[in-house]
Structure formats: C-alpha cells, structure tokens
Design a protein around this motif. Structure first.
Motif, PDB file in Angstrom:
ATOM      1  N   ASP A  19       0.827  -1.216   0.000  1.00 17.24           N
ATOM      2  CA  ASP A  19       0.000   0.000   0.000  1.00 17.24           C
ATOM      3  C   ASP A  19       0.858   1.262   0.000  1.00 17.24           C
ATOM      4  O   ASP A  19       0.543   2.249  -0.666  1.00 17.24           O
ATOM      5  CB  ASP A  19      -0.913   0.003   1.228  1.00 17.24           C
ATOM      6  N   ILE A  20       1.955   1.213   0.737  1.00 19.21           N
ATOM      7  CA  ILE A  20       2.856   2.364   0.820  1.00 19.21           C
ATOM      8  C   ILE A  20       3.496   2.647  -0.542  1.00 19.21           C
ATOM      9  O   ILE A  20       3.648   3.799  -0.959  1.00 19.21           O
ATOM     10  CB  ILE A  20       3.954   2.101   1.876  1.00 19.21           C
ATOM     11  N   LEU A  21       3.846   1.569  -1.251  1.00 22.05           N
ATOM     12  CA  LEU A  21       4.555   1.724  -2.527  1.00 22.05           C
ATOM     13  C   LEU A  21       3.620   1.900  -3.724  1.00 22.05           C
ATOM     14  O   LEU A  21       4.084   2.145  -4.837  1.00 22.05           O
ATOM     15  CB  LEU A  21       5.455   0.502  -2.764  1.00 22.05           C
ATOM     16  N   ARG A  22       2.313   1.772  -3.481  1.00 21.44           N
ATOM     17  CA  ARG A  22       1.358   1.816  -4.600  1.00 21.44           C
ATOM     18  C   ARG A  22       1.500   3.071  -5.474  1.00 21.44           C
ATOM     19  O   ARG A  22       1.508   2.957  -6.709  1.00 21.44           O
ATOM     20  CB  ARG A  22      -0.076   1.680  -4.076  1.00 21.44           C
ATOM     21  N   PRO A  23       1.625   4.262  -4.919  1.00 16.31           N
ATOM     22  CA  PRO A  23       1.757   5.455  -5.788  1.00 16.31           C
ATOM     23  C   PRO A  23       2.973   5.379  -6.707  1.00 16.31           C
ATOM     24  O   PRO A  23       2.948   5.908  -7.822  1.00 16.31           O
ATOM     25  CB  PRO A  23       1.912   6.601  -4.777  1.00 16.31           C
ATOM     26  N   ALA A  67       3.432   1.535 -13.893  1.00 23.87           N
ATOM     27  CA  ALA A  67       2.597   0.588 -14.627  1.00 23.87           C
ATOM     28  C   ALA A  67       1.928   1.238 -15.835  1.00 23.87           C
ATOM     29  O   ALA A  67       1.625   0.564 -16.829  1.00 23.87           O
ATOM     30  CB  ALA A  67       1.544  -0.007 -13.693  1.00 23.87           C
ATOM     31  N   SER A  68       1.716   2.531 -15.755  1.00 25.79           N
ATOM     32  CA  SER A  68       1.058   3.234 -16.863  1.00 25.79           C
ATOM     33  C   SER A  68       2.000   3.491 -18.040  1.00 25.79           C
ATOM     34  O   SER A  68       1.569   3.875 -19.128  1.00 25.79           O
ATOM     35  CB  SER A  68       0.476   4.555 -16.369  1.00 25.79           C
ATOM     36  N   ASN A  69       3.306   3.253 -17.810  1.00 26.15           N
ATOM     37  CA  ASN A  69       4.294   3.454 -18.876  1.00 26.15           C
ATOM     38  C   ASN A  69       4.290   2.244 -19.813  1.00 26.15           C
ATOM     39  O   ASN A  69       4.382   1.097 -19.372  1.00 26.15           O
ATOM     40  CB  ASN A  69       5.683   3.640 -18.254  1.00 26.15           C
ATOM     41  N   GLU A  70       4.206   2.492 -21.119  1.00 26.99           N
ATOM     42  CA  GLU A  70       4.117   1.399 -22.093  1.00 26.99           C
ATOM     43  C   GLU A  70       5.364   0.527 -22.138  1.00 26.99           C
ATOM     44  O   GLU A  70       5.324  -0.623 -22.586  1.00 26.99           O
ATOM     45  CB  GLU A  70       3.841   1.971 -23.497  1.00 26.99           C
ATOM     46  N   ASP A  71       6.498   1.074 -21.696  1.00 27.59           N
ATOM     47  CA  ASP A  71       7.731   0.298 -21.691  1.00 27.59           C
ATOM     48  C   ASP A  71       7.823  -0.673 -20.508  1.00 27.59           C
ATOM     49  O   ASP A  71       8.672  -1.569 -20.499  1.00 27.59           O
ATOM     50  CB  ASP A  71       8.956   1.228 -21.647  1.00 27.59           C
ATOM     51  N   PRO A 123      19.435 -10.818   3.061  1.00 28.89           N
ATOM     52  CA  PRO A 123      20.259 -10.411   1.914  1.00 28.89           C
ATOM     53  C   PRO A 123      19.461 -10.310   0.614  1.00 28.89           C
ATOM     54  O   PRO A 123      19.806  -9.542  -0.279  1.00 28.89           O
ATOM     55  CB  PRO A 123      21.304 -11.538   1.819  1.00 28.89           C
ATOM     56  N   ILE A 124      18.387 -11.101   0.521  1.00 28.49           N
ATOM     57  CA  ILE A 124      17.565 -11.084  -0.694  1.00 28.49           C
ATOM     58  C   ILE A 124      17.010  -9.690  -0.956  1.00 28.49           C
ATOM     59  O   ILE A 124      16.888  -9.251  -2.099  1.00 28.49           O
ATOM     60  CB  ILE A 124      16.412 -12.117  -0.580  1.00 28.49           C
ATOM     61  N   THR A 125      16.682  -8.963   0.121  1.00 26.76           N
ATOM     62  CA  THR A 125      16.167  -7.594  -0.038  1.00 26.76           C
ATOM     63  C   THR A 125      17.184  -6.549   0.428  1.00 26.76           C
ATOM     64  O   THR A 125      16.828  -5.395   0.656  1.00 26.76           O
ATOM     65  CB  THR A 125      14.863  -7.401   0.767  1.00 26.76           C
ATOM     66  N   GLU A 126      18.453  -6.986   0.569  1.00 22.91           N
ATOM     67  CA  GLU A 126      19.531  -6.102   1.031  1.00 22.91           C
ATOM     68  C   GLU A 126      19.213  -5.507   2.404  1.00 22.91           C
ATOM     69  O   GLU A 126      19.543  -4.360   2.697  1.00 22.91           O
ATOM     70  CB  GLU A 126      19.784  -4.990  -0.004  1.00 22.91           C
ATOM     71  N   ASN A 127      18.538  -6.303   3.230  1.00 16.29           N
ATOM     72  CA  ASN A 127      18.148  -5.920   4.586  1.00 16.29           C
ATOM     73  C   ASN A 127      17.154  -4.760   4.629  1.00 16.29           C
ATOM     74  O   ASN A 127      16.952  -4.144   5.678  1.00 16.29           O
ATOM     75  CB  ASN A 127      19.368  -5.611   5.466  1.00 16.29           C
ATOM     76  N   LEU A 128      16.553  -4.461   3.505  1.00 18.47           N
ATOM     77  CA  LEU A 128      15.459  -3.488   3.476  1.00 18.47           C
ATOM     78  C   LEU A 128      14.144  -4.250   3.658  1.00 18.47           C
ATOM     79  O   LEU A 128      14.114  -5.484   3.580  1.00 18.47           O
ATOM     80  CB  LEU A 128      15.464  -2.718   2.158  1.00 18.47           C
ATOM     81  N   ASP A 129      13.072  -3.525   3.886  1.00 16.45           N
ATOM     82  CA  ASP A 129      11.790  -4.189   4.125  1.00 16.45           C
ATOM     83  C   ASP A 129      11.171  -4.735   2.836  1.00 16.45           C
ATOM     84  O   ASP A 129      10.394  -5.699   2.882  1.00 16.45           O
ATOM     85  CB  ASP A 129      10.813  -3.217   4.794  1.00 16.45           C
ATOM     86  N   ALA A 130      11.519  -4.125   1.717  1.00 15.55           N
ATOM     87  CA  ALA A 130      10.942  -4.594   0.451  1.00 15.55           C
ATOM     88  C   ALA A 130      11.772  -4.104  -0.726  1.00 15.55           C
ATOM     89  O   ALA A 130      12.500  -3.116  -0.637  1.00 15.55           O
ATOM     90  CB  ALA A 130       9.500  -4.111   0.304  1.00 15.55           C
ATOM     91  N   VAL A 131      11.629  -4.831  -1.835  1.00 14.84           N
ATOM     92  CA  VAL A 131      12.220  -4.422  -3.112  1.00 14.84           C
ATOM     93  C   VAL A 131      11.095  -4.389  -4.137  1.00 14.84           C
ATOM     94  O   VAL A 131      10.320  -5.350  -4.262  1.00 14.84           O
ATOM     95  CB  VAL A 131      13.309  -5.405  -3.588  1.00 14.84           C
ATOM     96  N   LEU A 132      10.987  -3.283  -4.825  1.00 16.64           N
ATOM     97  CA  LEU A 132      10.053  -3.168  -5.935  1.00 16.64           C
ATOM     98  C   LEU A 132      10.884  -3.334  -7.202  1.00 16.64           C
ATOM     99  O   LEU A 132      11.713  -2.485  -7.527  1.00 16.64           O
ATOM    100  CB  LEU A 132       9.367  -1.789  -5.902  1.00 16.64           C
TER     101      LEU A 132
END
Length: 290
Positions: free
Chosen positions: A3-7, A13-17, A32-41
């Motif tokens: 929800d936080i990253l949705r904007p 997502a609206s970009n055709e590329d 390590p999979i997320t570099e110790n961050l909470d999420a990766v987009l």
C-alpha cells in the motif's frame, strides 16, 4: 508495504515500456535477498537510458528499494549468474503488474531452462572452475595455503553450480542445499574441506586430488559451447579472434586459461606459424576432430 509503494508502482505501470512489476518483501530479520530493506520493488522495462536504475525510499520506520532493469539486463543476469538474487525475485516475487504475461513466460523459461541456455551457462561455470582450480593449485604448491583454501572453496562452488545446471535447474542463492540433494559427492567434499580436523595442507591435498577427477569428468560437457564456437570455421584461430568472438563474451575473462587447459588435454591443437623472428612463432588454435 504494498500500500505504501502503490503510488510509485502505479505511475510506472502506466508506462508502455514497463513489462512487469514484482514486489519482494523481507522474510526474516537479516535478509540479503532484499539487502536488509523491508521490500524491493523490481520493475522490468523494455528499454531505458541505463540498463539499471536504483532508488531507495523510507516511510516512517520502513525502508524499500526500487530496481528498474531492462529485459536485456535481466537476461544477462540470469545467463551470466552475476546477480543471483534475480532468480529468487522472478520465481518468488509477488506479481503486481504483468504486461502480456511477461513474468509468467519468464518463470516458465526459468523452469524449462532451454538446452542452449544450459550449454552456455555450463561453459561460463566451467571456465570459472578451471581458473579457480589452476590458481588454487598454484597457491597450494607455493605453500600459500590460505589463498589455496579460498580458491578451492570457489572452485567447489562452481562445481556445485555446474552440477545443478547439468540436472536442469538454475543455481540459486542456496546452491549448497540444491547440490546436497542432486550430487551428495560434491557436498561431501565441501564438508571435508570446511569441517575436517586434518591440518589444512592435508585437507587441500586430498581436495585437489578429488577435484581433479571431477573437473576431468566434466571437461566434455563443460567445453561443449567453446568447442562449438571453434568448429564454426575450418581454419585455425588466432587468440585475438577467439577473444573477440561475440558468443564467448560471457566468459571472455577466462577464455585464455580455458584454452590452455584444453590444449593440455589434447582437445585443441596448437599450430605454429613462422614469424620474421628466428625461432619465434605465432600460436594458432584448431579443434581436434574425433
């Protein structure tokens, strides 16, 4: 976190590329999979000015990174094995957006692991294995045992990855858990090197003997891609021609040591071409036909 990253991802997502958007969330405290961050987009695009763009975000006490990579860059990571988290991201990430089932097709390709991709990936790992093994043996013979230990650990890792590839799977971050099931013999060598109570020189001596057998056992399959390239023409090759062949680019840094290894095994023949200098020859290379 989604929800936080949705904007952020809605705009992308609206970009055709944009081909796909994946969300990878932290699974444990140290991740390590997320570099110790909470999420990766993770966003895959058709084209971009740079093959990779990374941005970090923070919201209250949560941290995230945005990875934007071109499809070509993702393909290179998967083929060369230079970013091993990508396999995990693609297979296990939550699909937020998927244009024309791009991620589904990419996942299926990873699972199918087409034969030609296997051959290329095998060549990359085998070339790295040869370099590590030869350099490690040189350190061992020079009594630089800790350096030898470092190289044989890496050699075993490439051997493990080779085994996984031979069995039709992509090597993942947890390659030793994969190889423990697939080829326990290699896993046993790793255990002996790491956990044995023998003196280090003795451990290394036994490991190099065992590794030499396993390396020789894989010479045919490991050199297949390289020899296919050398078979493209009847004439002998100069080293510069080999070095600059586009199909060898993924493991060009290891081509020299691989070539000399195959010369030593009698798989590739050296042809001496006279120069203007007395008793000085050019070295050209030709594959020995069966």
């Amino acid at each position: 976190m989604e929800d936080i990253l949705r904007p952020i991802y809605q705009e992308r997502a609206s970009n055709e590329d944009t081909l796909s958007i994946l969300l990878i969330e932290r699974r444990k405290e140290e991740s390590p999979i997320t570099e110790n961050l909470d999420a990766v987009l993770f966003i895959i695009v058709r084209e971009a000015n740079d093959p990779l763009f990374i941005k970090h975000y923070e919201y209250i006490n949560q941290k995230a990174s945005l990875y934007v990579a071109t499809a070509e860059q993702v393909h290179e990571w998967l083929l060369y094995g230079t970013n091993r988290r990508i396999v995990d991201w693609v297979l296990n990430g939550k699909v937020i957006f998927d244009r024309n089932e791009y991620v589904d097709q990419l996942r299926q390709r990873l699972l199918d692991f087409p034969q030609q991709e296997r051959v290329e990936k095998t060549a990359i790992e085998f070339a790295k294995l040869i370099r590590r093994y030869i350099e490690g043996k040189d350190f061992y013979e020079s009594k630089h045992y800790l350096d030898a230990f470092n190289h044989i650990i890496h050699a075993l890792h490439h051997l493990a990855r080779l085994s996984v590839i031979e069995n039709g799977f992509h090597p993942e971050v947890t390659v030793w858990s994969q190889v423990r099931k697939i080829e326990p013999e290699i896993y046993k060598l790793y255990e002996e090197l790491v956990y044995s109570t023998e003196e280090l020189p003795k451990r290394l001596e036994l490991l190099f003997l065992a590794s030499e057998f396993l390396v020789n056992q894989r010479t045919e399959i490991g050199s297949k891609h390289f020899l296919e390239v050398l078979s493209e023409k009847e004439e002998a090759w100069t080293f510069d021609e080999i070095l600059n062949h586009p199909k060898l680019r993924p493991y060009v840094i290891d081509v020299g040591v691989l070539l000399e290894f195959l010369v030593g095994k009698g798989v590739v023949r050296v042809e001496k071409i006279p120069t203007k200098g007395k008793n000085i020859y050019h070295r050209h290379y030709r594959i020995l036909k069966n």
